[in-house]
Motif scaffolding. Structure first.
Motif, short mmCIF file in Angstrom:
data_model
loop_
_atom_site.label_atom_id
_atom_site.label_comp_id
_atom_site.label_asym_id
_atom_site.label_seq_id
_atom_site.Cartn_x
_atom_site.Cartn_y
_atom_site.Cartn_z
N LEU A 1 0.83 -1.20 0.00
CA LEU A 1 0.00 0.00 0.00
C LEU A 1 0.86 1.25 0.00
CD1 LEU A 1 -0.15 1.46 3.10
CD2 LEU A 1 -1.26 -0.69 3.56
N VAL A 2 0.27 2.35 -0.47
CA VAL A 2 0.90 3.67 -0.40
C VAL A 2 -0.16 4.70 -0.02
CG1 VAL A 2 2.75 3.24 -2.08
CG2 VAL A 2 0.58 4.19 -2.87
N GLU A 3 0.27 5.75 0.63
CA GLU A 3 -0.61 6.88 0.90
C GLU A 3 -0.41 7.91 -0.20
OE1 GLU A 3 -1.59 10.32 4.20
OE2 GLU A 3 -0.29 8.67 4.76
N ILE A 4 -1.50 8.45 -0.70
CA ILE A 4 -1.45 9.42 -1.80
C ILE A 4 -2.19 10.68 -1.38
CG2 ILE A 4 -2.01 9.87 -4.21
CD1 ILE A 4 -1.89 6.86 -4.73
N LEU A 5 -1.53 11.83 -1.51
CA LEU A 5 -2.16 13.10 -1.16
C LEU A 5 -2.98 13.60 -2.34
CD1 LEU A 5 0.82 14.79 0.72
CD2 LEU A 5 -1.28 13.86 1.71
N SER A 6 -4.18 13.08 -2.43
CA SER A 6 -5.07 13.44 -3.53
C SER A 6 -6.45 12.86 -3.22
CB SER A 6 -4.54 12.86 -4.84
OG SER A 6 -5.34 13.28 -5.92
N PRO A 7 -7.49 13.48 -3.77
CA PRO A 7 -8.83 12.90 -3.60
C PRO A 7 -8.94 11.55 -4.31
CG PRO A 7 -8.97 15.18 -4.37
CD PRO A 7 -7.52 14.77 -4.45
N HIS B 1 -7.33 -4.07 -6.20
CA HIS B 1 -6.88 -2.69 -6.00
C HIS B 1 -8.01 -1.93 -5.32
CE1 HIS B 1 -4.06 -3.98 -9.09
NE2 HIS B 1 -3.32 -2.93 -8.80
N ILE B 2 -7.70 -1.25 -4.23
CA ILE B 2 -8.70 -0.53 -3.46
C ILE B 2 -8.16 0.85 -3.10
CG2 ILE B 2 -10.16 -0.55 -1.39
CD1 ILE B 2 -9.49 -3.62 -1.23
N VAL B 3 -8.95 1.88 -3.36
CA VAL B 3 -8.63 3.24 -2.93
C VAL B 3 -9.49 3.52 -1.71
CG1 VAL B 3 -8.59 5.67 -3.55
CG2 VAL B 3 -8.17 3.95 -5.31
N LYS B 4 -8.83 3.84 -0.59
CA LYS B 4 -9.55 4.13 0.66
C LYS B 4 -9.32 5.58 1.06
CE LYS B 4 -9.65 -0.46 2.66
NZ LYS B 4 -9.26 -1.31 3.80
N PRO B 5 -10.38 6.40 0.96
CA PRO B 5 -10.24 7.80 1.40
C PRO B 5 -9.98 7.88 2.90
CG PRO B 5 -12.17 7.52 0.00
CD PRO B 5 -11.66 6.14 0.34
N ALA B 6 -9.15 8.84 3.30
CA ALA B 6 -8.85 9.05 4.72
C ALA B 6 -10.05 9.69 5.40
CB ALA B 6 -7.61 9.93 4.86
N GLU B 7 -10.12 9.51 6.70
CA GLU B 7 -11.21 10.09 7.48
C GLU B 7 -11.09 11.61 7.57
OE1 GLU B 7 -13.78 8.36 8.84
OE2 GLU B 7 -13.00 6.58 7.83
N ALA B 8 -9.85 12.12 7.64
CA ALA B 8 -9.63 13.56 7.80
C ALA B 8 -8.60 14.03 6.79
CB ALA B 8 -9.14 13.84 9.22
N LYS B 9 -8.58 15.33 6.56
CA LYS B 9 -7.59 15.90 5.64
C LYS B 9 -6.23 15.93 6.31
CE LYS B 9 -10.83 18.49 2.94
NZ LYS B 9 -10.63 18.66 1.55
N VAL B 10 -5.18 15.85 5.50
CA VAL B 10 -3.80 15.79 5.98
C VAL B 10 -3.15 17.15 5.77
CG1 VAL B 10 -1.55 14.72 5.59
CG2 VAL B 10 -3.63 13.35 5.43
N GLU B 11 -2.46 17.66 6.80
CA GLU B 11 -1.69 18.89 6.66
C GLU B 11 -0.44 18.56 5.86
OE1 GLU B 11 -2.51 22.00 7.69
OE2 GLU B 11 -4.42 21.16 8.35
N GLN C 1 -5.32 18.67 3.02
CA GLN C 1 -5.42 18.10 1.68
C GLN C 1 -5.99 16.69 1.79
OE1 GLN C 1 -1.70 18.05 -0.39
NE2 GLN C 1 -2.60 17.42 -2.31
N SER C 2 -6.79 16.32 0.81
CA SER C 2 -7.36 14.97 0.81
C SER C 2 -6.24 13.95 0.70
CB SER C 2 -8.31 14.80 -0.37
OG SER C 2 -9.43 15.63 -0.21
N SER C 3 -6.39 12.89 1.45
CA SER C 3 -5.41 11.81 1.44
C SER C 3 -6.15 10.48 1.32
CB SER C 3 -4.60 11.84 2.73
OG SER C 3 -3.74 10.74 2.81
N CYS C 4 -5.56 9.55 0.62
CA CYS C 4 -6.14 8.22 0.45
C CYS C 4 -5.03 7.18 0.55
CB CYS C 4 -6.81 8.08 -0.92
SG CYS C 4 -8.20 9.18 -1.19
N THR C 5 -5.44 5.97 0.79
CA THR C 5 -4.52 4.84 0.73
C THR C 5 -4.89 4.02 -0.50
OG1 THR C 5 -4.37 4.77 3.13
CG2 THR C 5 -3.66 2.82 1.95
N LEU C 6 -3.90 3.69 -1.31
CA LEU C 6 -4.09 2.79 -2.44
C LEU C 6 -3.49 1.45 -2.03
CD1 LEU C 6 -4.83 1.99 -5.33
CD2 LEU C 6 -2.71 3.10 -6.10
N GLU C 7 -4.35 0.44 -1.96
CA GLU C 7 -3.94 -0.88 -1.50
C GLU C 7 -4.03 -1.90 -2.62
OE1 GLU C 7 -5.97 -0.47 2.95
OE2 GLU C 7 -6.63 -2.08 1.61
#
Length: 170
Positions: free
Chosen positions: A11-17, A99-109, A116-122
């Protein structure tokens, strides 16, 4: 059709919607330019612009020093939940990639700016032997599992770079 709930293979965290990530992930016609490990990609069944179940493609990569082409098939897509499943059979093994994109619960500074919107791509990965000989040599899979994880993580990082580049431009 439910995404797996097991621990991700990579998985990776991506700073994007999530919509931006999903857009890159489902634009199969661009994968060869986005994912450095893909040498060639040819859609053999279906329409690349209609990313959905039944889409079949040949994907060429160099793995373990050899250029190999694997045929992949997209069998499940749920755009509302940002989830897809593809399958492949090779050397007596059946493989499943989720492949799953999981939006974060809160925005990331980020960089001192606003949230900024953050998601995990798994990616979740499963395989099983289809033949006795594949089962007999399944121990090789344990030896190559780390290499497979490294390849998939590189794919995810390539997707991350493409998405974050698009997000910065937009």
């Amino acid at each position: 059709m439910n995404p797996p709930t097991s621990k991700p293979f990579a998985l990776v965290e991506i700073l994007s919607p999530a919509d931006n990530i999903w857009g890159v992930l489902t634009a199969i016609e661009n994968w060869k330019d986005v994912i450095s490990g893909i040498e060639d990609l040819v859609v053999v069944k279906g329409d690349a612009s209609n990313f959905g179940p039944g889409l079949v493609w040949d994907e060429t990569r160099t793995m373990f020093g050899r250029s190999e082409t694997e045929q992949m098939e997209l069998v499940e897509v749920d755009a509302e939940r940002y989830y897809m499943k593809s399958i492949s059979e090779s050397c007596g093994m059946a493989m499943e990639f989720y492949h799953i994109v999981k939006p974060a619960e809160a925005k990331v500074e980020h960089n001192g700016g606003g949230g900024q919107s953050s998601c995990t791509l798994e990616v979740h990965f499963a395989s099983k032997s289809l033949t006795w000989s594949a089962w007999a040599f399944s121990w090789v899979g344990y030896l190559t599992r780390g290499m497979m994880r490294k390849v998939i993580l590189q794919d995810l990082n390539d997707i991350k770079a493409a998405v974050e580049n698009i997000s910065q431009e937009g």
